[in-house]
Design a protein around this motif. Structure first.
Motif, short mmCIF file in Angstrom:
data_model
loop_
_atom_site.label_atom_id
_atom_site.label_comp_id
_atom_site.label_asym_id
_atom_site.label_seq_id
_atom_site.Cartn_x
_atom_site.Cartn_y
_atom_site.Cartn_z
N VAL A 161 -2.46 12.95 -6.79
CA VAL A 161 -3.23 12.07 -5.42
C VAL A 161 -4.74 12.34 -5.90
CG1 VAL A 161 -3.68 11.91 -3.14
CG2 VAL A 161 -1.20 12.14 -4.12
N VAL A 162 -5.55 11.07 -5.66
CA VAL A 162 -6.78 11.42 -5.61
C VAL A 162 -7.40 11.29 -3.99
CG1 VAL A 162 -9.08 10.15 -6.12
CG2 VAL A 162 -7.12 10.00 -7.77
N SER A 182 0.92 -1.43 -0.05
CA SER A 182 0.10 0.11 -0.09
C SER A 182 0.86 1.20 0.06
CB SER A 182 -0.98 0.04 1.15
OG SER A 182 -1.64 -1.17 1.15
N HIS A 183 1.97 1.29 -0.70
CA HIS A 183 2.74 2.70 -0.74
C HIS A 183 2.24 3.45 -1.62
CE1 HIS A 183 6.53 0.21 0.63
NE2 HIS A 183 5.81 0.42 1.62
N TYR A 184 0.85 3.35 -2.19
CA TYR A 184 0.34 4.46 -2.92
C TYR A 184 -0.60 5.26 -2.02
CZ TYR A 184 -2.66 0.40 -2.38
OH TYR A 184 -3.40 -0.56 -1.77
N GLY A 226 -5.89 9.68 0.83
CA GLY A 226 -5.89 9.80 -0.43
C GLY A 226 -5.10 8.64 -1.14
N PHE A 227 -4.69 8.60 -2.37
CA PHE A 227 -3.99 7.45 -3.12
C PHE A 227 -3.30 8.12 -4.31
CE2 PHE A 227 -8.24 6.94 -3.92
CZ PHE A 227 -8.49 6.94 -5.27
N LEU A 228 -1.94 7.77 -4.53
CA LEU A 228 -1.25 8.26 -5.67
C LEU A 228 -1.22 7.55 -6.76
CD1 LEU A 228 1.08 10.37 -5.88
CD2 LEU A 228 2.45 8.26 -5.60
N ILE A 229 -1.94 8.24 -7.96
CA ILE A 229 -2.30 7.62 -9.31
C ILE A 229 -1.10 7.83 -10.34
CG2 ILE A 229 -4.70 7.49 -8.76
CD1 ILE A 229 -4.99 9.87 -10.85
#
Length: 242
Positions: free
Chosen positions: A52-53, A27-29, A44-47
Motif C-alpha cells: 500500500v502506498v 475505488s476498492h484500491y 492509502g492505496f493498494l498497488i
C-alpha cells in the motif's frame, strides 16, 4: 530560503472538500490507514496484493493496520490487515522538504481486492487537466470526519504558478486543486491518491494551514512517477525473498 514556519503551519492530515460520496462498487484500491485503536489516521492505496502506498508523514501517527474493501468504515465487511513493514523514502526529513512517500508492506490478503496502476517513470499532466482525489474525514474546516468514502474533481495547476504561490516548493510534487476553487482535500486524506486517467499519479501531502475554505494556495501531492524505481525495487526485493 524556504520558511519552515510556512510549512509547519500546513495541515499534516487531510480530507475531501465539496466532493460527493464515491460509488459503492468503485475505488476498492482505497485503504484506510489506522492506528492500534482502530482510528483512521491517513489514506492509502493498494498497488499490489501486499503493498500500500501512503505518505511518509503518516508514520507520525504510528499506523499498525490498513482497512481495505469498504467505503463505509462503520461497516464490518472489510479486511483489516496488519502492517508488516514500513518503507519510508530514505531522504524524507519533513513534510515541507518533499519525498513525502511511504510504502507499507501488509500481510498477504486472503481475498481478491482491487489494485490501482501507477504511472510510468515519466508522465506529462496538462494544465487544467481534471483529476480526482478521494478519502475519508472532514468536509469543512474544523468539521467532523465522515465514515463514507468521498471523491472530488480537482484540476492540475501549472508548476510555475504553484511555485509562485508556494515559495521554496519542494521538488517532485504535483499541484492540483485548492487554488481559486472551493474543491480539494483537508484534514484526514494524507496518503490518498491523486487519480488522473485511471492512474495513481500523486500522493496527498499538504495544503495551507487549517483552512479548508481554500485561500490561494494549491494542494500539494508527491509525484509518484519520480519514485517508481524506488517502489519497484522494494516490491521486487520482497518477492525475491519469498
Amino acid at each position: 530560503m524556504t520558511s519552515l514556519l510556512l510549512y509547519s503551519n500546513c495541515l499534516m492530515e487531510h480530507d475531501i472538500i465539496n466532493g460527493e460520496k464515491a460509488p459503492e462498487n468503485s475505488s476498492h484500491y482505497m485503504a484506510s490507514v489506522q492506528n492500534k485503536k482502530g482510528q483512521h489516521v491517513c489514506g492509502g492505496f493498494l498497488i499490489t496484493e501486499d503493498f500500500v502506498v501512503s505518505a511518509a508523514h503518516c508514520d507520525e501517527y504510528n499506523p499498525t493496520d490498513v482497512v481495505l474493501g469498504n467505503h463505509n468504515l462503520k461497516n464490518d465487511n472489510h479486511q483489516k490487515i496488519k502492517i508488516k513493514n514500513k518503507n519510508i523514502r530514505e531522504n524524507y526529513q519533513n513534510i515541507g522538504q518533499g519525498n513525502d512517500i511511504m510504502l507499507l508492506e501488509v500481510i498477504q490478503l486472503n481475498e481478491r481486492v482491487q489494485t490501482i496502476q501507477l504511472p510510468p517513470a515519466e508522465i506529462h499532466l496538462e494544465e487544467n487537466q481534471v483529476c480526482q482525489v478521494a478519502g475519508w474525514g472532514k468536509t469543512k474546516t474544523r468539521g467532523k470526519s465522515v465514515d463514507e468514502l468521498r471523491v472530488v474533481d480537482v484540476s492540475v495547476i501549472n508548476q510555475r504558478v504553484c511555485e509562485e504561490q508556494w515559495p521554496g516548493l519542494p521538488a517532485n510534487v504535483i499541484c492540483a486543486g485548492g487554488y481559486k476553487t472551493t474543491k480539494g482535500f483537508c484534514q484526514g486524506d494524507s496518503g490518498g491518491p491523486l487519480l488522473c486517467d485511471g492512474l495513481a499519479v500523486g500522493v496527498v501531502s499538504f495544503n495551507y494551514k487549517e483552512n479548508c475554505s481554500y485561500p490561494n494556495k494549491p494542494n500539494i501531492y508527491t509525484d509518484i512517477s519520480k519514485y517508481r524505481q524506488w517502489i519497484d525495487g522494494i516490491v521486487k526485493s520482497r518477492k525475491y525473498e519469498e
